[in-house]
Scaffold this motif. Structure first.
Motif, PDB file in Angstrom:
ATOM      1  N   ARG A 128      -0.829   2.644 -16.270  1.00  0.00           N
ATOM      2  CA  ARG A 128      -0.370   2.076 -15.008  1.00  0.00           C
ATOM      3  C   ARG A 128      -1.056   0.726 -14.808  1.00  0.00           C
ATOM      4  NH1 ARG A 128       3.832   5.106 -13.142  1.00  0.00           N
ATOM      5  NH2 ARG A 128       3.599   3.848 -11.251  1.00  0.00           N
TER       6      ARG A 128
ATOM      7  N   ARG B 137      -3.604   4.470  -5.851  1.00  0.00           N
ATOM      8  CA  ARG B 137      -4.058   5.213  -7.026  1.00  0.00           C
ATOM      9  C   ARG B 137      -5.583   5.152  -7.117  1.00  0.00           C
ATOM     10  NH1 ARG B 137      -1.623   7.236 -11.439  1.00  0.00           N
ATOM     11  NH2 ARG B 137       0.363   6.454 -10.618  1.00  0.00           N
TER      12      ARG B 137
ATOM     13  N   ASP C 104      -0.900   0.649  -6.616  1.00  0.00           N
ATOM     14  CA  ASP C 104      -0.243   0.750  -7.918  1.00  0.00           C
ATOM     15  C   ASP C 104       0.915  -0.238  -7.943  1.00  0.00           C
ATOM     16  OD1 ASP C 104       1.971   1.894  -9.738  1.00  0.00           O
ATOM     17  OD2 ASP C 104       0.249   3.106 -10.312  1.00  0.00           O
TER      18      ASP C 104
ATOM     19  N   THR D 254       0.810  -1.219   0.000  1.00  0.00           N
ATOM     20  CA  THR D 254       0.000   0.000   0.000  1.00  0.00           C
ATOM     21  C   THR D 254       0.842   1.267   0.000  1.00  0.00           C
ATOM     22  OG1 THR D 254      -0.158  -0.118   2.409  1.00  0.00           O
ATOM     23  CG2 THR D 254      -1.929  -1.159   1.134  1.00  0.00           C
ATOM     24  N   ALA D 255       2.127   1.152  -0.383  1.00  0.00           N
ATOM     25  CA  ALA D 255       2.996   2.333  -0.364  1.00  0.00           C
ATOM     26  C   ALA D 255       2.528   3.390  -1.358  1.00  0.00           C
ATOM     27  CB  ALA D 255       4.439   1.926  -0.664  1.00  0.00           C
ATOM     28  N   GLU D 256       2.053   2.950  -2.524  1.00  0.00           N
ATOM     29  CA  GLU D 256       1.552   3.891  -3.516  1.00  0.00           C
ATOM     30  C   GLU D 256       0.143   3.477  -3.918  1.00  0.00           C
ATOM     31  OE1 GLU D 256       2.479   5.762  -7.952  1.00  0.00           O
ATOM     32  OE2 GLU D 256       3.926   4.405  -7.018  1.00  0.00           O
TER      33      GLU D 256
ATOM     34  N   GLY E 180       3.724  -0.180  -9.637  1.00  0.00           N
ATOM     35  CA  GLY E 180       5.082   0.328  -9.753  1.00  0.00           C
ATOM     36  C   GLY E 180       5.525   0.705 -11.147  1.00  0.00           C
ATOM     37  N   GLU E 181       6.740   1.272 -11.206  1.00  0.00           N
ATOM     38  CA  GLU E 181       7.249   1.866 -12.436  1.00  0.00           C
ATOM     39  C   GLU E 181       7.616   0.834 -13.506  1.00  0.00           C
ATOM     40  OE1 GLU E 181       7.041   4.990 -13.121  1.00  0.00           O
ATOM     41  OE2 GLU E 181       6.248   5.353 -11.109  1.00  0.00           O
TER      42      GLU E 181
END
Length: 266
Positions: free
Chosen positions: A119, A88, A101, A84-86, A103-104
């Protein structure tokens, strides 16, 4: 009647996988449509309707902790289930929710293959999207499906459609979870409650069809003659759309396996 095919779609609108057996949870088949591609700027969901090449995306679970992505011309990518760090905000039809999300690396991979900024997001099993309360009870949820936890199609219904169209059609064009053999064509239209093995389902509503069945799942090309929709329009059109298959809601959770008997309860 028996369950003759069982399909899971780990990534919404990507290729499906045939399974010999599967468990269900509160959102549908375990692992079904738990991942989704969204537009990077808006968070709105992307599907084959607007991005047909999504049909060529292969997404398969690696245990319960990661997804493997592959596509023509692309190196395989392993994507871990995100924490849950990022988070969306995403939108699927009229529903919106906030989800992790992925990630990159996944975003870059998908952006390159699909040719637009996007994403990858994930829906934890303990979350879920409320099913339309016109057809469901409060608390009945689904994953990133188009509205319901399960889609069922009778094999005889597809066989009848194939005969009308005059050429073979893959069941995966219609993206069902459950395929039942041994019934008459379109018998599922009259079912209200069924049991598969020990798991009971309510038949919520007919499934209205979009353009996705006109896309060849092997090539991602749209059929120039708009089949099978053109034929379905001639005999399966009703108020609100063209219908093929039935949306289901399970009452409880359990195991499903090929060959299980299917019983009409109501």
């Amino acid at each position: 009647m028996h369950l003759s095919s069982l399909y899971r779609f780990p990534l919404k609108s990507a290729a499906g996988e045939a399974l010999p057996q599967a468990r269900s949870d509160a959102l549908g088949l375990v692992g079904d449509r738990r991942w989704m591609v969204v537009a990077a700027g808006t968070g709105r969901f992307l599907t084959q309707r607007a991005v047909p090449q999504m049909a060529l995306l292969q997404a398969s679970w690696q245990g319960t902790e990661a997804l493997r992505l592959s596509a023509p011309g692309m190196d395989e990518l392993r994507v871990a289930v995100p924490g849950t760090a990022e988070m969306r905000s995403v939108q699927i039809w009229r529903s919106s929710t906030v989800v992790p999300d992925a990630g990159e690396a996944a975003a870059t991979w998908l952006t390159r293959f699909l040719g637009q900024a996007c994403r990858l997001v994930y829906l934890p099993a303990e979350e879920g999207i409320q099913v339309d309360l016109d057809y469901a009870q409060l608390g009945e949820r689904t994953a990133f499906s188009d509205g319901f936890p399960f889609l069922l199609i009778g094999q005889a219904s597809l066989d009848d459609l194939v005969q009308r169209v005059g050429r073979p059609l893959e069941m995966l064009r219609f993206r069902p979870n459950l395929v039942v053999s041994g019934a008459q064509p379109y018998a599922e239209d009259g079912w209200k409650r069924i049991r598969i093995g020990e798991l009971e389902f309510r038949v919520a509503k007919p499934c209205s069809r979009c353009v996705i069945p006109t896309i060849d799942p092997a090539t991602a090309e749209r059929d120039a003659d708009r089949e099978p929709l053109a034929t379905l329009l001639g005999y399966r059109k009703g108020e609100g759309g063209v219908f093929f298959g039935q949306n289901l809601i399970a009452e409880g959770t359990g195991e499903l396996a090929l060959g299980m008997p299917v019983q009409v309860l109501e």
